[in-house]
Design an enzyme around this catalytic site. Structure first.
Site, PDB file in Angstrom:
ATOM      1  N   HIS A 167      -8.071   0.885  -1.557  1.00 51.55           N
ATOM      2  CA  HIS A 167      -7.894  -0.268  -2.446  1.00 51.55           C
ATOM      3  C   HIS A 167      -9.250  -0.869  -2.835  1.00 51.55           C
ATOM      4  O   HIS A 167      -9.455  -2.085  -2.775  1.00 51.55           O
ATOM      5  CB  HIS A 167      -6.971  -1.302  -1.806  1.00 51.55           C
ATOM      6  CG  HIS A 167      -5.641  -0.715  -1.447  1.00 51.55           C
ATOM      7  ND1 HIS A 167      -4.732  -0.319  -2.399  1.00 51.55           N
ATOM      8  CD2 HIS A 167      -5.083  -0.410  -0.245  1.00 51.55           C
ATOM      9  CE1 HIS A 167      -3.668   0.194  -1.806  1.00 51.55           C
ATOM     10  NE2 HIS A 167      -3.863   0.156  -0.502  1.00 51.55           N
ATOM     11  N   SER A 179       0.836  -1.201   0.000  1.00 46.95           N
ATOM     12  CA  SER A 179       0.000   0.000   0.000  1.00 46.95           C
ATOM     13  C   SER A 179       0.877   1.260   0.000  1.00 46.95           C
ATOM     14  O   SER A 179       1.697   1.442  -0.894  1.00 46.95           O
ATOM     15  CB  SER A 179      -0.958  -0.035   1.194  1.00 46.95           C
ATOM     16  OG  SER A 179      -1.912   1.005   1.122  1.00 46.95           O
TER      17      SER A 179
END
Length: 282
Positions: free
Chosen positions: A165, A63
């Site tokens: 996400h 991430s």
């Protein structure tokens, strides 16, 4: 082979080191966003690794950690990284106000089990494929609780107000793509394994394209670890604070791949130095 890996936004937020504050404040002013604090820690560790002459053969990030990995690979300088991450933080904060969401980690359940449990639901998706025994669900605030209730395993709410996400941060993803298009990346000094799909990136444009996709795309950390294993990485060092990725590595049951934190490595180097130069008696 050795890999450097960088965790995402999680764990304890630390204030940036004093020597980085001038550069950070030139970019963001007095208020330092949390994502910038996490990135600064990753960048500090990467800079220290260079001073210690500890070099990776490959890097990867989870991430937000992909920005730390790209910095460690030499794709951009410190102030460019701070500017990109500060805007990433701002875009996600804007989405959180307009489309409130959240994220919940599910431990002791495979990502495939979590996927099956979410079939037929709306407003929630699997956002992180962290390990064979851990996944993260992202969802809209009103839908997340119902989705999580359908899943077995231990549930840990993450301290974020957005559904990262996932398609629910598409507006932030679009702004980030435009921003990244305005920045010139350098060719990475070592390959970067993308958490979007586990592919090995060796050009400036490939790294930039992966970062343009990563805000909305699920984190495929399982594929990252599989790629590192195929590359015959035998040691990974987790930079950026904490040991979350190193703990997850245990779920993969890969005896050939040993993980440690940068703090562990620093302590080991200190012990070796003491052995080489023992204190003199008297």
């Amino acid at each position: 082979m050795r890999a450097f890996v960088f965790p995402g936004q999680g764990g304890k937020v630390e204030e940036p080191p004093e020597e980085m504050l001038p550069a950070i404040r030139r970019v963001v002013g007095e208020r330092i966003p949390d994502q910038v604090k996490f990135f600064a820690r990753a960048a500090r560790d990467a800079d220290e690794s260079r001073r210690l002459e500890i070099r990776p053969d490959v890097v990867a990030g989870h991430s937000l950690g992909e920005y730390g990995a790209a910095y460690a690979a030499g794709c951009f300088d410190l102030e460019t990284g701070i500017w990109l991450v500060a805007n990433r933080d701002r875009f996600l904060s804007e989405v959180a106000r307009k489309t409130p969401g959240g994220m919940v980690a599910v431990v002791k359940a495979s990502p495939e089990e979590v996927e099956r449990a979410l079939e037929g639901t709306e407003g929630s998706v699997v956002a992180n494929y962290n390990s064979p025994r851990q996944a993260v669900i992202s969802g809209l605030r009103d839908a997340l609780g119902e989705a999580v209730a359908r899943v077995r395993g231990r549930k840990i709410p993450l301290n974020v107000p957005f559904a990262a996400h996932s398609p629910y941060v598409a507006a932030a993803g679009e702004k980030m793509r435009e921003l990244l298009d305005s920045v010139e990346f350098r060719r990475p000094e070592v390959p970067l394994v993308s958490a979007v799909d586990g592919s090995v990136l060796e050009s400036a444009e490939a790294v930039k394209e992966a970062l343009k996709r990563q805000m909305e795309a699920p984190v495929r950390w399982v594929q990252v670890v599989e790629t590192l294993a195929r590359m015959r990485v035998v040691e990974w060092i987790e930079l950026g604070g904490g040991n979350v990725l190193t703990r997850m590595l245990r779920d993969f049951e890969l005896p050939s791949l040993r993980g440690m934190t940068f703090e562990d490595l620093r302590a080991r180097i200190g012990r070796q130095a003491q052995n080489l130069f023992p204190k003199k008696e008297g």
